[in-house]
Write an enzyme that holds these catalytic residues in place. Sequence first.
Site, PDB file in Angstrom:
ATOM      1  N   ASP A   8      -1.119  -3.825  19.235  1.00  0.00           N
ATOM      2  CA  ASP A   8      -0.386  -4.777  20.063  1.00  0.00           C
ATOM      3  C   ASP A   8       0.021  -4.072  21.363  1.00  0.00           C
ATOM      4  O   ASP A   8      -0.450  -2.967  21.665  1.00  0.00           O
ATOM      5  CB  ASP A   8       0.791  -5.407  19.291  1.00  0.00           C
ATOM      6  CG  ASP A   8       1.960  -4.463  19.061  1.00  0.00           C
ATOM      7  OD1 ASP A   8       1.885  -3.279  19.484  1.00  0.00           O
ATOM      8  OD2 ASP A   8       2.956  -4.900  18.466  1.00  0.00           O
ATOM      9  N   CYS A  64       1.034  -0.602  16.047  1.00  0.00           N
ATOM     10  CA  CYS A  64       2.067  -1.459  16.630  1.00  0.00           C
ATOM     11  C   CYS A  64       3.302  -0.576  16.830  1.00  0.00           C
ATOM     12  O   CYS A  64       3.188   0.649  16.797  1.00  0.00           O
ATOM     13  CB  CYS A  64       2.341  -2.696  15.771  1.00  0.00           C
ATOM     14  SG  CYS A  64       3.005  -2.387  14.138  1.00  0.00           S
ATOM     15  N   THR A  66       5.979  -0.010  14.944  1.00  0.00           N
ATOM     16  CA  THR A  66       6.336   0.771  13.756  1.00  0.00           C
ATOM     17  C   THR A  66       5.165   1.019  12.818  1.00  0.00           C
ATOM     18  O   THR A  66       5.275   1.861  11.925  1.00  0.00           O
ATOM     19  CB  THR A  66       7.396   0.015  12.935  1.00  0.00           C
ATOM     20  OG1 THR A  66       6.834  -1.257  12.558  1.00  0.00           O
ATOM     21  CG2 THR A  66       8.674  -0.201  13.751  1.00  0.00           C
ATOM     22  N   HIS A  97      -5.874   9.234  -3.144  1.00  0.00           N
ATOM     23  CA  HIS A  97      -5.414   8.442  -4.287  1.00  0.00           C
ATOM     24  C   HIS A  97      -5.609   6.941  -4.126  1.00  0.00           C
ATOM     25  O   HIS A  97      -5.790   6.247  -5.119  1.00  0.00           O
ATOM     26  CB  HIS A  97      -3.925   8.708  -4.549  1.00  0.00           C
ATOM     27  CG  HIS A  97      -3.656  10.074  -5.083  1.00  0.00           C
ATOM     28  ND1 HIS A  97      -2.432  10.443  -5.604  1.00  0.00           N
ATOM     29  CD2 HIS A  97      -4.451  11.167  -5.175  1.00  0.00           C
ATOM     30  CE1 HIS A  97      -2.481  11.708  -6.008  1.00  0.00           C
ATOM     31  NE2 HIS A  97      -3.697  12.174  -5.752  1.00  0.00           N
ATOM     32  N   HIS A 132      -8.152   7.518 -10.261  1.00  0.00           N
ATOM     33  CA  HIS A 132      -7.664   6.696  -9.145  1.00  0.00           C
ATOM     34  C   HIS A 132      -8.539   5.467  -8.909  1.00  0.00           C
ATOM     35  O   HIS A 132      -8.070   4.477  -8.349  1.00  0.00           O
ATOM     36  CB  HIS A 132      -7.553   7.543  -7.877  1.00  0.00           C
ATOM     37  CG  HIS A 132      -6.572   8.661  -8.030  1.00  0.00           C
ATOM     38  ND1 HIS A 132      -5.219   8.444  -8.165  1.00  0.00           N
ATOM     39  CD2 HIS A 132      -6.755  10.001  -8.124  1.00  0.00           C
ATOM     40  CE1 HIS A 132      -4.601   9.597  -8.317  1.00  0.00           C
ATOM     41  NE2 HIS A 132      -5.512  10.562  -8.300  1.00  0.00           N
TER      42      HIS A 132
END
Length: 140
Positions: A8, A64, A66, A97, A132
């Site tokens: 963004d 973005c 965060t 993992h 996994h």
Amino acid sequence: MRIAIGNDHTGVELKKRLLTSVLAPHDVTDLGVHATDSVDYPDQAHLVAERIAAGQADRGILICGTGIGMAMAADKHPGIRAARCDEPFSAELSRLHNDANVLCLGARMLGIEMAERIVEVWLATPFSGGRHTRRVEKIG
Ligand code: RB5
């Protein structure tokens, strides 16, 4: 490796730096945005996720403010495993993992050197498979 990248308005500068440094050797498709006018982060998250789901990219990187909103939006797509990472160890484990196929970064949280290191580690680390695989399959 084919990488789709999207961001963004908060991620324009960090993306530019990554494209000219750690992402330079890779086959990267930049799905925007390119300007700092305010946009809605889910739009780019969906573009990147759709590209991976269509088999047109192997991995995605979303930026973005965060990294949180991008991860939430990308993870709505079947087959997308988006990991928001703010240090290299999480990035490494998200590959080993969780077989994460999308990396989400917070442009407001990370310095350029930390972001570069996270991307380097994330791109270089394989999925470890074994037990996994069953766990990743159970994610759905
Ligand atoms: C934009 O202000 C901000 O909300 C966005 O970049 C992101 O941080 C959302 O998760």
